[in-house]
Design a protein around this motif. Structure first.
Motif, PDB file in Angstrom:
ATOM      1  N   ARG A 262     -40.978 -32.658   0.894  1.00 10.39           N
ATOM      2  CA  ARG A 262     -41.322 -32.278   2.268  1.00 10.39           C
ATOM      3  C   ARG A 262     -41.998 -33.457   2.984  1.00 10.39           C
ATOM      4  O   ARG A 262     -41.718 -33.734   4.141  1.00 10.39           O
ATOM      5  CB  ARG A 262     -42.235 -31.051   2.250  1.00 10.39           C
ATOM      6  CG  ARG A 262     -42.544 -30.508   3.617  1.00 10.39           C
ATOM      7  CD  ARG A 262     -43.360 -29.198   3.577  1.00 10.39           C
ATOM      8  NE  ARG A 262     -44.611 -29.344   2.840  1.00 10.39           N
ATOM      9  CZ  ARG A 262     -44.849 -28.815   1.632  1.00 10.39           C
ATOM     10  NH1 ARG A 262     -43.912 -28.116   1.023  1.00 10.39           N
ATOM     11  NH2 ARG A 262     -46.011 -28.990   1.033  1.00 10.39           N
ATOM     12  N   TYR A 263     -42.877 -34.175   2.271  1.00 12.19           N
ATOM     13  CA  TYR A 263     -43.556 -35.322   2.859  1.00 12.19           C
ATOM     14  C   TYR A 263     -42.557 -36.415   3.251  1.00 12.19           C
ATOM     15  O   TYR A 263     -42.599 -36.938   4.363  1.00 12.19           O
ATOM     16  CB  TYR A 263     -44.599 -35.891   1.887  1.00 12.19           C
ATOM     17  CG  TYR A 263     -45.148 -37.216   2.344  1.00 12.19           C
ATOM     18  CD1 TYR A 263     -46.089 -37.289   3.366  1.00 12.19           C
ATOM     19  CD2 TYR A 263     -44.691 -38.410   1.784  1.00 12.19           C
ATOM     20  CE1 TYR A 263     -46.570 -38.510   3.809  1.00 12.19           C
ATOM     21  CE2 TYR A 263     -45.172 -39.637   2.229  1.00 12.19           C
ATOM     22  CZ  TYR A 263     -46.100 -39.676   3.232  1.00 12.19           C
ATOM     23  OH  TYR A 263     -46.565 -40.880   3.674  1.00 12.19           O
TER      24      TYR A 263
ATOM     25  N   THR B  87     -41.782 -37.580   7.260  1.00 11.03           N
ATOM     26  CA  THR B  87     -42.128 -38.878   7.845  1.00 11.03           C
ATOM     27  C   THR B  87     -41.039 -39.363   8.793  1.00 11.03           C
ATOM     28  O   THR B  87     -41.317 -40.148   9.687  1.00 11.03           O
ATOM     29  CB  THR B  87     -42.342 -39.956   6.772  1.00 11.03           C
ATOM     30  OG1 THR B  87     -41.101 -40.214   6.105  1.00 11.03           O
ATOM     31  CG2 THR B  87     -43.425 -39.573   5.796  1.00 11.03           C
TER      32      THR B  87
ATOM     33  N   GLY C 252     -45.139 -31.019  -2.775  1.00  7.47           N
ATOM     34  CA  GLY C 252     -44.774 -31.325  -1.406  1.00  7.47           C
ATOM     35  C   GLY C 252     -44.181 -32.707  -1.182  1.00  7.47           C
ATOM     36  O   GLY C 252     -44.017 -33.121  -0.038  1.00  7.47           O
TER      37      GLY C 252
END
Length: 168
Positions: free
Chosen positions: A121-122, A126, A118
Motif C-alpha cells: 500500500r505504501y 507514493t 502495509g
C-alpha cells in the motif's frame, strides 16, 4: 521472445554505467535477480517514441535517444497489434510519474519476507515508479500479466524482466 527491431509494446533492456548502475545491480542482487546485465527498462511506443522512468520523472522521448546503445528488446510471444496499442496507451499515461530508488529497498524487503505491514500500500500510495515497475504496470493496465507468480506490478526489477522474457 526477443528480436532486433523494436515494435510498439516491446520492452527495451539496457545497461547503466557508473555508480548508479552499480547500485541498481546490487539492488537487483538483493531482490534475487543476480547481478543482471540490464539495469534499465523502457517501453517502446508507436511512432518511434519510448516512455521510461528516470530520477526526474517518467519521460517520453524518441527511441533514437538510444541509437548506438546496446539494447535487448523483449516481449511476450504472440502480442497482437491491439494489445501493443493498449500497452503503449497505458505507458503514455505515466509520463511525469516520479522515480524512487527506495522502491528497490521495498522490493528487497518484500522478497526477503521481512514483516512490513502495509508495504504494498505504501509503495502504491507514493505514486513513484522505477523503470521496470512502469513497464510492468503498463502491461498490467493493458490486461497482460507478464508474471504468473501472482506478484504485484510494484515488485519487479529490470533483471526480473530479463529473466522472464529473454531467450537464454
Amino acid at each position: 521472445m526477443q528480436h532486433a527491431l523494436p515494435m510498439p509494446g516491446d520492452i527495451g533492456l539496457t545497461q547503466i554505467s557508473g555508480n548508479v548502475g552499480r547500485l541498481i545491480r546490487i539492488g537487483q542482487w538483493l531482490n534475487g535477480n543476480g547481478f543482471a546485465d540490464y539495469q534499465h527498462a523502457f517501453l517502446v511506443l508507436p511512432d518511434g517514441m519510448i516512455v521510461e522512468a528516470e530520477p526526474g520523472g517518467a519521460t517520453i522521448r524518441p527511441l533514437s535517444a538510444y541509437d548506438g546503445a546496446n539494447i535487448l528488446y523483449v516481449c511476450p510471444e504472440g502480442l497482437t497489434d491491439r494489445q501493443r496499442d493498449a500497452i503503449g496507451a497505458a505507458g503514455r499515461r505515466y509520463e511525469g510519474v516520479p522515480y524512487s530508488f527506495l522502491d528497490y529497498l521495498a522490493i528487497a524487503v518484500h522478497r526477503l519476507r521481512i514483516p512490513f505491514p502495509g508495504l504494498r500500500r505504501y509503495v502504491a500510495a507514493t505514486g513513484h515508479m522505477i523503470c521496470s515497475q512502469l513497464v510492468d504496470q503498463s502491461y498490467h493496465d493493458a490486461g497482460i500479466h507478464l508474471f504468473s507468480d501472482g506478484r504485484w506490478p510494484g515488485y519487479v526489477t529490470p533483471g526480473a524482466l530479463f529473466q522472464r522474457l529473454a531467450d537464454f
